[in-house]
Scaffold this active site. Structure first.
Site, PDB file in Angstrom:
ATOM      1  N   VAL A  59       0.818  -1.204   0.000  1.00 30.46           N
ATOM      2  CA  VAL A  59       0.000   0.000   0.000  1.00 30.46           C
ATOM      3  C   VAL A  59       0.859   1.264   0.000  1.00 30.46           C
ATOM      4  CG1 VAL A  59      -0.191   0.117   2.520  1.00 30.46           C
ATOM      5  CG2 VAL A  59      -2.034   1.047   1.119  1.00 30.46           C
ATOM      6  N   CYS A  60       0.314   2.323  -0.593  1.00 27.43           N
ATOM      7  CA  CYS A  60       0.885   3.674  -0.494  1.00 27.43           C
ATOM      8  C   CYS A  60      -0.308   4.606  -0.278  1.00 27.43           C
ATOM      9  CB  CYS A  60       1.704   4.028  -1.739  1.00 27.43           C
ATOM     10  SG  CYS A  60       0.747   4.140  -3.262  1.00 27.43           S
ATOM     11  N   ARG A  61      -0.206   5.848  -0.663  1.00 30.39           N
ATOM     12  CA  ARG A  61      -1.313   6.787  -0.445  1.00 30.39           C
ATOM     13  C   ARG A  61      -2.501   6.450  -1.342  1.00 30.39           C
ATOM     14  NH1 ARG A  61      -2.892  12.048  -2.390  1.00 30.39           N
ATOM     15  NH2 ARG A  61      -4.021  13.148  -0.750  1.00 30.39           N
ATOM     16  N   GLY A  63      -2.046   4.239  -4.504  1.00 25.65           N
ATOM     17  CA  GLY A  63      -1.864   3.021  -5.274  1.00 25.65           C
ATOM     18  C   GLY A  63      -0.803   3.074  -6.356  1.00 25.65           C
ATOM     19  N   MET A  87      -4.033   3.907   0.972  1.00 23.31           N
ATOM     20  CA  MET A  87      -4.463   4.269   2.325  1.00 23.31           C
ATOM     21  C   MET A  87      -5.645   5.233   2.298  1.00 23.31           C
ATOM     22  SD  MET A  87      -2.943   2.447   4.513  1.00 23.31           S
ATOM     23  CE  MET A  87      -3.616   3.286   5.944  1.00 23.31           C
TER      24      MET A  87
END
Length: 106
Positions: A59-61, A63, A87
């Protein structure tokens, strides 16, 4: 290029171990409770920290960074999936956040 394995927030258990590839300030502001923080720039040198077993969500902010990480990790033979929406989607789904006194996504 082949499809990047993807999963959705609803398919990831609230207590799942996820790999969070965001930067330190993003991580500190708010992250999934059982996430392992491995910034994207450190991923190649920290592969030994990836959990074994079932497919691991990355995961990141939103995608994009995690999508790049997943594409590379799949080439290395890891069983991973990009968390669609990142996220931002995790928080929007009402899933618990850990982090600062008032956890949030930046």
């Amino acid at each position: 290029m082949s499809e990047i394995p993807t999963t959705t927030v609803s398919d990831v258990a609230d207590d799942a171990v996820v790999i969070d590839v965001r930067e330190a300030d993003e991580w500190a502001a708010g992250h999934a409770p059982n996430a392992v923080h491995i910034p994207l720039g450190e991923l190649t040198s920290r592969l030994d920290e990836l959990p074994d077993g079932d497919t691991v969500s990355v995961v990141c902010r939103s995608g994009a960074r995690s999508g790049r990480a997943v594409a590379w990790l799949v080439q290395q033979g890891f069983d991973v999936a990009n968390l669609d929406g990142g996220m931002k989607a995790w928080a929007a789904a009402g899933k618990r956040l850990a982090g600062d006194a008032d956890p949030h996504i930046i």
